[in-house]
Design a protein around this motif. Structure first.
Motif, PDB file in Angstrom:
ATOM      1  N   SER A 125       0.977  -1.078  -0.021  1.00  0.00           N
ATOM      2  CA  SER A 125      -0.100   0.040  -0.031  1.00  0.00           C
ATOM      3  C   SER A 125       0.784   1.099  -0.041  1.00  0.00           C
ATOM      4  O   SER A 125       0.450   2.130   0.403  1.00  0.00           O
ATOM      5  CB  SER A 125      -0.762   0.107   1.271  1.00  0.00           C
ATOM      6  N   ASN A 126       2.012   1.266  -0.415  1.00  0.00           N
ATOM      7  CA  ASN A 126       2.920   2.320  -0.497  1.00  0.00           C
ATOM      8  C   ASN A 126       3.421   2.827   0.910  1.00  0.00           C
ATOM      9  O   ASN A 126       3.814   4.031   0.813  1.00  0.00           O
ATOM     10  CB  ASN A 126       2.496   3.277  -1.547  1.00  0.00           C
ATOM     11  N   VAL A 127       3.289   2.166   1.930  1.00  0.00           N
ATOM     12  CA  VAL A 127       3.796   2.623   3.278  1.00  0.00           C
ATOM     13  C   VAL A 127       5.262   2.341   3.528  1.00  0.00           C
ATOM     14  O   VAL A 127       5.697   1.162   3.184  1.00  0.00           O
ATOM     15  CB  VAL A 127       2.749   2.209   4.277  1.00  0.00           C
ATOM     16  N   LYS A 128       6.189   3.252   3.824  1.00  0.00           N
ATOM     17  CA  LYS A 128       7.596   2.982   4.114  1.00  0.00           C
ATOM     18  C   LYS A 128       7.846   2.571   5.358  1.00  0.00           C
ATOM     19  O   LYS A 128       6.946   2.959   6.394  1.00  0.00           O
ATOM     20  CB  LYS A 128       8.248   4.125   3.530  1.00  0.00           C
ATOM     21  N   SER A 129       8.725   1.819   5.765  1.00  0.00           N
ATOM     22  CA  SER A 129       8.979   1.225   7.101  1.00  0.00           C
ATOM     23  C   SER A 129      10.714   1.286   7.091  1.00  0.00           C
ATOM     24  O   SER A 129      11.245   0.911   6.078  1.00  0.00           O
ATOM     25  CB  SER A 129       8.404  -0.105   7.434  1.00  0.00           C
ATOM     26  N   ALA A 130      11.210   1.191   8.336  1.00  0.00           N
ATOM     27  CA  ALA A 130      12.559   1.056   8.697  1.00  0.00           C
ATOM     28  C   ALA A 130      12.468  -0.307   9.332  1.00  0.00           C
ATOM     29  O   ALA A 130      11.483  -0.651  10.161  1.00  0.00           O
ATOM     30  CB  ALA A 130      13.070   2.004   9.775  1.00  0.00           C
ATOM     31  N   ILE A 131      13.446  -1.174   9.217  1.00  0.00           N
ATOM     32  CA  ILE A 131      13.458  -2.644   9.456  1.00  0.00           C
ATOM     33  C   ILE A 131      14.798  -2.849  10.142  1.00  0.00           C
ATOM     34  O   ILE A 131      15.799  -2.346   9.700  1.00  0.00           O
ATOM     35  CB  ILE A 131      13.207  -3.533   8.511  1.00  0.00           C
ATOM     36  N   SER A 132      14.780  -3.632  11.043  1.00  0.00           N
ATOM     37  CA  SER A 132      16.088  -4.195  11.736  1.00  0.00           C
ATOM     38  C   SER A 132      15.944  -5.849  12.047  1.00  0.00           C
ATOM     39  O   SER A 132      14.781  -6.247  11.998  1.00  0.00           O
ATOM     40  CB  SER A 132      16.529  -3.587  12.887  1.00  0.00           C
ATOM     41  N   ARG A 133      16.875  -6.475  11.913  1.00  0.00           N
ATOM     42  CA  ARG A 133      16.937  -8.015  12.259  1.00  0.00           C
ATOM     43  C   ARG A 133      17.982  -8.642  12.790  1.00  0.00           C
ATOM     44  O   ARG A 133      19.117  -8.024  12.950  1.00  0.00           O
ATOM     45  CB  ARG A 133      16.918  -8.704  10.723  1.00  0.00           C
ATOM     46  N   ILE A 134      17.920  -9.423  13.801  1.00  0.00           N
ATOM     47  CA  ILE A 134      18.648 -10.366  14.459  1.00  0.00           C
ATOM     48  C   ILE A 134      18.666 -11.611  13.862  1.00  0.00           C
ATOM     49  O   ILE A 134      17.529 -12.206  13.752  1.00  0.00           O
ATOM     50  CB  ILE A 134      18.382 -10.333  15.887  1.00  0.00           C
ATOM     51  N   THR A 146      18.623 -21.752  11.202  1.00  0.00           N
ATOM     52  CA  THR A 146      18.693 -20.301  11.284  1.00  0.00           C
ATOM     53  C   THR A 146      17.516 -19.620  11.812  1.00  0.00           C
ATOM     54  O   THR A 146      16.125 -20.364  11.495  1.00  0.00           O
ATOM     55  CB  THR A 146      18.690 -19.808   9.658  1.00  0.00           C
ATOM     56  N   GLY A 147      17.497 -18.628  12.588  1.00  0.00           N
ATOM     57  CA  GLY A 147      16.395 -17.967  13.310  1.00  0.00           C
ATOM     58  C   GLY A 147      16.441 -16.469  12.846  1.00  0.00           C
ATOM     59  O   GLY A 147      17.683 -15.867  12.957  1.00  0.00           O
ATOM     60  N   ASN A 148      15.289 -15.911  12.909  1.00  0.00           N
ATOM     61  CA  ASN A 148      15.451 -14.334  12.786  1.00  0.00           C
ATOM     62  C   ASN A 148      14.477 -14.006  13.594  1.00  0.00           C
ATOM     63  O   ASN A 148      13.259 -14.407  13.998  1.00  0.00           O
ATOM     64  CB  ASN A 148      14.873 -13.937  11.172  1.00  0.00           C
ATOM     65  N   LEU A 149      14.727 -12.397  14.214  1.00  0.00           N
ATOM     66  CA  LEU A 149      13.811 -11.751  14.922  1.00  0.00           C
ATOM     67  C   LEU A 149      13.932 -10.420  14.142  1.00  0.00           C
ATOM     68  O   LEU A 149      14.700  -9.722  14.163  1.00  0.00           O
ATOM     69  CB  LEU A 149      14.202 -11.731  16.323  1.00  0.00           C
ATOM     70  N   ARG A 150      12.694 -10.037  13.543  1.00  0.00           N
ATOM     71  CA  ARG A 150      12.666  -8.589  12.596  1.00  0.00           C
ATOM     72  C   ARG A 150      11.840  -7.560  13.415  1.00  0.00           C
ATOM     73  O   ARG A 150      10.698  -8.109  13.925  1.00  0.00           O
ATOM     74  CB  ARG A 150      12.178  -9.098  11.318  1.00  0.00           C
ATOM     75  N   PHE A 151      12.329  -6.488  13.397  1.00  0.00           N
ATOM     76  CA  PHE A 151      11.642  -5.257  14.036  1.00  0.00           C
ATOM     77  C   PHE A 151      11.318  -4.596  12.833  1.00  0.00           C
ATOM     78  O   PHE A 151      11.989  -4.356  12.051  1.00  0.00           O
ATOM     79  CB  PHE A 151      12.354  -4.546  15.153  1.00  0.00           C
ATOM     80  N   GLU A 152      10.003  -3.894  12.912  1.00  0.00           N
ATOM     81  CA  GLU A 152       9.477  -2.995  11.718  1.00  0.00           C
ATOM     82  C   GLU A 152       8.735  -1.630  12.215  1.00  0.00           C
ATOM     83  O   GLU A 152       7.949  -2.093  13.189  1.00  0.00           O
ATOM     84  CB  GLU A 152       8.765  -3.504  10.875  1.00  0.00           C
ATOM     85  N   LYS A 153       9.384  -0.656  12.032  1.00  0.00           N
ATOM     86  CA  LYS A 153       8.718   0.756  12.335  1.00  0.00           C
ATOM     87  C   LYS A 153       8.285   1.470  10.995  1.00  0.00           C
ATOM     88  O   LYS A 153       8.916   1.870  10.303  1.00  0.00           O
ATOM     89  CB  LYS A 153       9.847   1.555  12.871  1.00  0.00           C
ATOM     90  N   ALA A 154       6.931   1.283  10.732  1.00  0.00           N
ATOM     91  CA  ALA A 154       6.089   1.758   9.848  1.00  0.00           C
ATOM     92  C   ALA A 154       5.959   3.260   9.851  1.00  0.00           C
ATOM     93  O   ALA A 154       5.649   3.682  10.968  1.00  0.00           O
ATOM     94  CB  ALA A 154       4.723   1.102   9.405  1.00  0.00           C
ATOM     95  N   PHE A 155       5.978   3.905   8.804  1.00  0.00           N
ATOM     96  CA  PHE A 155       5.906   5.660   9.068  1.00  0.00           C
ATOM     97  C   PHE A 155       4.652   6.036   8.686  1.00  0.00           C
ATOM     98  O   PHE A 155       3.972   6.485   7.562  1.00  0.00           O
ATOM     99  CB  PHE A 155       7.014   6.262   8.135  1.00  0.00           C
TER     100      PHE A 155
END
Length: 264
Positions: A125-134, A146-155
């Motif tokens: 839907s054209n929303v931008k986000s900053a993401i980080s991952r462990i 393999t394991g991931n933990l992803r954090f997402e901050k949508a603007f």
């Protein structure tokens, strides 16, 4: 005859221990090492019913990606997706990340690795986000996890303050080129403690995982998927955030990937 068989077995063992797979899992991202620096292009196709985001598009999804080792334990991972919805219409989404191994990695592919990553995305839907991952991984010649933990901050003011997405993949080797196992994804885990979670609640998927990586080929193949179900529910209509799982009801999603090694 015994010597010939012994030589073949030793050769297969050497191929197995040296082999490194660029993207063995479909929903879980792994970092690359410098043991065999290379760049990879991949294409994946998916089909989902009553799903969207991390678990796949609600309809036919097409994804093109690039993954490469940048040196000094850095990995670049970027994708561009096009979705053809079951209800009609076409949408696109993109994301790019840089991962860095903090423990392990370098020129050693086997053993424990711990890394972090940062990046950005634009959803359907054209929303931008900053993401980080462990990223956590443990690789051996006969199995890998393999394991991931992803954090997402949508603007976007209508989205959650912070989204949590986790995934875990495990595979064991049945032959020098074949791995089989399981992959699990947990999406919007904040739904366990937020009653008004913006994507409709926490969702889970658990399904089989398959990876074929011929030792003398530039191509490798992965397949995974399974049922998608709600662990919690909120009263919010789900957004169009990039999610491996998503929907207003339980559904299912399957994805297949072809990876091409540019310099093998």
């Amino acid at each position: 005859m015994k010597r010939i068989l012994l030589s073949v077995l030793i050769g297969l063992g050497l191929n197995a221990s040296a082999q490194q797979t660029a993207q063995p899992f479909l929903y879980t991202v792994n970092s690359l090492t410098g043991q065999e620096p290379y760049w990879n292009l991949h294409y994946s196709g998916s089909y989902g019913e009553r799903t969207s985001g991390q678990f796949g598009y609600d309809g036919i999804g097409q994804q093109f990606g690039v993954k490469g080792y940048l040196g000094n334990r850095f990995t670049l991972y970027a994708t561009a997706s096009v979705g053809f919805a079951n209800r009609g219409g076409v949408a696109s989404a993109q994301q790019a990340e840089v991962l860095r191994d903090l423990i392990g990695g370098g020129k050693i592919s086997e053993g424990f690795r711990l890394g972090v990553g940062v990046g950005a995305s634009r959803d359907w839907s054209n929303v931008k986000s900053a993401i980080s991952r462990i990223v956590l991984s443990f690789d051996q010649s006969k199995w890998r996890a393999t394991g991931n933990l992803r954090f997402e901050k949508a603007f976007d003011s209508e989205r959650d303050k912070l989204d949590f997405i986790s995934s875990l993949g495990f595979q064991c080797r049945l032959s020098p080129a074949l791995f089989v196992g399981l992959e699990a994804v947990g999406q919007d885990l904040e739904g366990f403690w937020e009653a008004d979670e913006a994507e409709g609640g926490a969702k889970l998927m658990v399904g089989p995982s398959l990876n074929i990586s011929p030792s003398n080929s530039k191509l490798s193949f992965s397949l995974s998927g399974g049922p998608v179900f709600y662990a919690t529910r909120s009263n919010i209509i789900p957004s169009d955030a990039i999610r491996e799982l998503g929907a207003t009801t339980n559904g299912y999603s399957f994805r297949a990937l072809v990876n091409f090694n540019l310099f093998k």
